[in-house]
Design an enzyme around this catalytic site. Structure first.
Site, mmCIF file in Angstrom:
data_model
loop_
_atom_site.group_PDB
_atom_site.id
_atom_site.type_symbol
_atom_site.label_atom_id
_atom_site.label_comp_id
_atom_site.label_asym_id
_atom_site.label_seq_id
_atom_site.Cartn_x
_atom_site.Cartn_y
_atom_site.Cartn_z
ATOM 1 N N LYS A 1 0.873 -1.185 0.000
ATOM 2 C CA LYS A 1 0.000 0.000 0.000
ATOM 3 C C LYS A 1 0.898 1.219 0.000
ATOM 4 O O LYS A 1 2.048 1.142 0.464
ATOM 5 C CB LYS A 1 -0.886 0.018 1.260
ATOM 6 C CG LYS A 1 -2.155 0.811 1.079
ATOM 7 C CD LYS A 1 -3.223 -0.007 0.369
ATOM 8 C CE LYS A 1 -4.433 0.807 0.019
ATOM 9 N NZ LYS A 1 -5.511 -0.075 -0.484
ATOM 10 N N ASP B 1 -6.985 4.156 -4.576
ATOM 11 C CA ASP B 1 -7.671 3.973 -3.290
ATOM 12 C C ASP B 1 -8.307 5.342 -3.014
ATOM 13 O O ASP B 1 -8.555 6.110 -3.964
ATOM 14 C CB ASP B 1 -6.673 3.556 -2.196
ATOM 15 C CG ASP B 1 -7.361 3.048 -0.927
ATOM 16 O OD1 ASP B 1 -7.785 1.879 -0.889
ATOM 17 O OD2 ASP B 1 -7.511 3.831 0.043
HETATM 18 P P1 NDP Z 1 -13.023 7.513 -2.903
HETATM 19 O O1 NDP Z 1 -11.972 8.519 -2.651
HETATM 20 O O2 NDP Z 1 -13.502 7.309 -4.287
HETATM 21 O O3 NDP Z 1 -14.282 7.773 -1.960
HETATM 22 C C1 NDP Z 1 -14.173 7.827 -0.565
HETATM 23 C C2 NDP Z 1 -15.511 8.204 -0.016
HETATM 24 O O4 NDP Z 1 -15.522 8.050 1.397
HETATM 25 C C3 NDP Z 1 -15.857 9.650 -0.302
HETATM 26 O O5 NDP Z 1 -17.231 9.731 -0.517
HETATM 27 C C4 NDP Z 1 -15.442 10.344 0.986
HETATM 28 O O6 NDP Z 1 -16.134 11.559 1.234
HETATM 29 C C5 NDP Z 1 -15.886 9.313 1.993
HETATM 30 N N1 NDP Z 1 -15.270 9.524 3.305
HETATM 31 C C6 NDP Z 1 -15.933 9.718 4.430
HETATM 32 N N2 NDP Z 1 -15.142 9.886 5.462
HETATM 33 C C7 NDP Z 1 -13.900 9.816 5.012
HETATM 34 C C8 NDP Z 1 -12.648 9.900 5.629
HETATM 35 N N3 NDP Z 1 -12.491 10.133 6.938
HETATM 36 N N4 NDP Z 1 -11.583 9.704 4.866
HETATM 37 C C9 NDP Z 1 -11.715 9.494 3.554
HETATM 38 N N5 NDP Z 1 -12.902 9.405 2.897
HETATM 39 C C10 NDP Z 1 -13.988 9.564 3.642
HETATM 40 O O7 NDP Z 1 -12.446 6.143 -2.324
HETATM 41 P P2 NDP Z 1 -12.877 4.640 -2.679
HETATM 42 O O8 NDP Z 1 -14.333 4.562 -2.921
HETATM 43 O O9 NDP Z 1 -11.948 4.130 -3.700
HETATM 44 O O10 NDP Z 1 -12.524 3.902 -1.323
HETATM 45 C C11 NDP Z 1 -13.468 3.758 -0.271
HETATM 46 C C12 NDP Z 1 -13.028 2.633 0.636
HETATM 47 O O11 NDP Z 1 -12.927 1.405 -0.107
HETATM 48 C C13 NDP Z 1 -11.660 2.803 1.303
HETATM 49 O O12 NDP Z 1 -11.682 2.164 2.557
HETATM 50 C C14 NDP Z 1 -10.722 2.014 0.372
HETATM 51 O O13 NDP Z 1 -9.551 1.598 1.031
HETATM 52 C C15 NDP Z 1 -11.622 0.843 0.034
HETATM 53 N N6 NDP Z 1 -11.308 0.094 -1.172
HETATM 54 C C16 NDP Z 1 -11.187 0.719 -2.381
HETATM 55 C C17 NDP Z 1 -10.935 -0.031 -3.516
HETATM 56 C C18 NDP Z 1 -10.901 0.577 -4.868
HETATM 57 O O14 NDP Z 1 -10.795 -0.176 -5.839
HETATM 58 N N7 NDP Z 1 -10.990 1.885 -5.016
HETATM 59 C C19 NDP Z 1 -10.733 -1.484 -3.442
HETATM 60 C C20 NDP Z 1 -10.964 -2.053 -2.134
HETATM 61 C C21 NDP Z 1 -11.211 -1.265 -1.055
HETATM 62 P P3 NDP Z 1 -15.570 12.941 0.655
HETATM 63 O O15 NDP Z 1 -15.929 12.951 -0.796
HETATM 64 O O16 NDP Z 1 -16.272 13.986 1.440
HETATM 65 O O17 NDP Z 1 -14.098 12.932 0.902
HETATM 66 O O1 2IT Z 2 -7.826 -1.883 -1.022
HETATM 67 C C1 2IT Z 2 -7.740 -2.328 -2.181
HETATM 68 O O2 2IT Z 2 -7.877 -3.527 -2.439
HETATM 69 C C2 2IT Z 2 -7.468 -1.376 -3.259
HETATM 70 N N1 2IT Z 2 -7.400 -0.171 -3.005
HETATM 71 C C3 2IT Z 2 -7.243 -1.864 -4.660
HETATM 72 C C4 2IT Z 2 -5.832 -2.341 -4.847
HETATM 73 C C5 2IT Z 2 -5.447 -2.674 -6.267
HETATM 74 O O3 2IT Z 2 -4.260 -2.942 -6.443
HETATM 75 O O4 2IT Z 2 -6.284 -2.681 -7.169
#
Ligand code: NDP
Ligand code: 2IT
Length: 451
Positions: free
Chosen positions: A126, A166
């Site tokens: 990460k 992420d």
């Molecule tokens: P994004 O940046 O696209 O979205 C994050 C969302 O969470 C936003 O709506 C954000 O609000 C909200 N949020 C609320 N509180 C917090 C905070 N304290 N810190 C950060 N964001 C906050 O991220 P993702 O959708 O990609 O990721 C969301 C979760 O999923 C994370 O835990 C990530 O690690 C996990 N994840 C992501 C993957 C991926 O492929 N992207 C894969 C597997 C897991 P605001 O817009 O106001 O910031």
């Molecule tokens: O938490 C996760 O699994 C991710 N943010 C995606 C990692 C990746 O390499 O696609």
């Protein structure tokens, strides 16, 4: 005392440093795998746990860049290369002001076991920065990404370490990072995943995590003899990549997602979330969710400042299934109590570790179907690996092909997790099942590869 025990003792002694979330993730895994360690002495003999909890290396670097007013800005960048026993280091980059080494160790550690569960040849890593993309111009984001890659390129490569997105890192950021990598190295490599489709990205990578979480839930409900999601009210948190696509898939299968959240508040739309509006607000305009109710006065916007616990109102809305998809520790014990009291029977962690340990414990003790992050959100990294395969073979797979493979893999992970839990006498406990199954594969590889 082993290293792992020492780490836990620090936590128990009230060590509130930045490693807290890392210890939280570690503690859960150590608890789950205890029966495996007891049943097979080889894991202790080869000190697998002690070796697993320390990252192979933590790379930390300074990132300097100019903002639009020609001010010099300084951020910290990181890459935690945790474990490459099963394949090259693989995992996302997070750009958020809260990022520190502890958060990235928690995410990297979870990623090792998640990637193991996919059955694909990828290790765990990460990275990221305390840079906040919010409120920055495209040009500032580009300048930051270029400066970040100036350092990061030394440590990554398609057979070494393959970052992805992420929180705060999506197609725009990956595009700028890829452009800079290419410029510095002269290589057109599949060195990052989550690239835009036009230059090597996989179809369905943006959708993969959210869709995968729903596919996992469908299979879990089947195994647990619960009614399917069709026609059911669901609550979702987040309004980013994972949440948007969980909502999209839920709507496609006839479920009714009624909430979404951002860091400032919750939207509750009893008629079902308007996904087109949400995408426009969050992906195009990068606006606050408060804007949603301007177009939909029938919906409610509840800012966190007006919600009694200071958390999110989403978890106080009656639902059949809940999908926390925002960030770590966003769903607390109070939220869990509210969900259960309001009839929720299923919780799927779309985000990484969104439920606090107390909330998780309550769900497990109340026999709520509980899909832990490292299993339920593995669809994103699985499709990232499909992107690596496509890049390596110069192919482009169709949306249908990727979707089919994603569905198969999510259902396989779910079955394997459920069977592992049963084998270890904790039937229905997907937390233990995921931790044991994920750990065992990495641990066996570590032993086979020598110390
Ligand atoms: P994004 O940046 O696209 O979205 C994050 C969302 O969470 C936003 O709506 C954000 O609000 C909200 N949020 C609320 N509180 C917090 C905070 N304290 N810190 C950060 N964001 C906050 O991220 P993702 O959708 O990609 O990721 C969301 C979760 O999923 C994370 O835990 C990530 O690690 C996990 N994840 C992501 C993957 C991926 O492929 N992207 C894969 C597997 C897991 P605001 O817009 O106001 O910031
Ligand atoms: O938490 C996760 O699994 C991710 N943010 C995606 C990692 C990746 O390499 O696609």
């Amino acid at each position: 005392m082993s290293i792992a025990e020492a780490e836990i003792e620090k936590l128990e002694n009230g060590d509130c440093n930045e490693n807290k979330v890392f210890f939280q993730a570690l503690e859960e895994v150590i608890h789950s795998i205890a029966p495996l360690l007891e049943s097979d002495p080889k894991y202790t003999k080869f000190a697998v746990l002690d070796r697993l909890v320390v990252p192979d290396r933590v790379i930390k670097f300074k990132v300097t860049w100019f903002d639009d007013n020609q001010n010099v800005k300084v951020n910290t960048g990181y890459r935690v290369q945790f474990n490459n026993s099963l394949g090259p280091y693989k995992g996302g980059l997070r750009f958020h002001p809260s990022v520190n080494e502890g958060i990235l160790k928690f995410l990297g550690f979870e990623q090792i076991l998640k990637n193991s569960l996919t059955g694909l040849p990828i290790g765990g890593a990460k990275g990221g920065s305390d840079f906040d993309p919010k409120g920055k111009s495209d040009f500032e984001v580009m300048k930051f990404c270029s400066a970040f890659m100036t350092e990061l390129h030394k440590y990554i490569g398609p057979r070494i370490d393959i970052p992805a997105g992420d929180i705060g890192v999506g197609g725009r950021e990956i595009g700028y990072l890829f452009g800079e990598y290419k410029k510095i190295t002269l290589k057109y490599d599949g060195v990052l995943t989550g690239k835009p489709f036009m230059f090597g990205g996989s179809l369905m990578r943006p959708e993969a995590t959210g869709y995968g979480a729903v596919y996992f839930t469908e299979k879990m409900l089947e195994i647990e003899n619960k009614e399917a999601l069709t026609g059911k009210i669901c609550t979702v948190s987040g309004a980013g990549n994972v949440a948007l696509h969980a909502i999209e898939k839920l709507q496609q299968i006839g479920a009714i997602p009624v909430t979404c959240t951002d860091s400032q508040g919750t939207v509750y739309d009893a008629r079902g979330v308007d996904l087109a509006l949400l995408k426009d607000l969050k992906l195009e305009k990068r606006a606050s969710l408060a804007e949603y109710v301007k177009s939909h006065p029938q919906a409610t916007y509840i800012p966190i400042s007006e919600y009694p616990t200071g958390g999110h109102a989403a978890w106080n809305i009656p639902c059949y299934a809940a999908f926390p998809c925002a960030t770590q520790n966003e769903l607390t014990e109070i939220d869990a109590k509210n969900l259960i009291a309001n009839g929720c029977i299923s919780v799927t962690e779309g985000a990484n570790m969104p439920c606090t340990p107390e909330a998780t414990e309550l769900f497990l003790s109340q026999k709520i179907c509980f899909a832990p992050a490292k299993a339920a959100n593995a669809g994103g990294v699985a499709v990232s690996e499909f992107e690596m395969s496509q890049n390596a073979s110069m192919q482009k797979w169709s949306f249908e092909k990727v979707d089919k493979k994603l569905k198969i893999i999510m259902r396989q992970i779910c079955t394997r997790v459920a069977l592992t839990a049963k084998d270890y006498g904790v039937e229905g406990n997907y937390v233990d099942g995921a931790n044991i199954a994920g750990f065992k594969k990495v641990a066996d590889a570590m032993i086979a590869e020598g110390i």
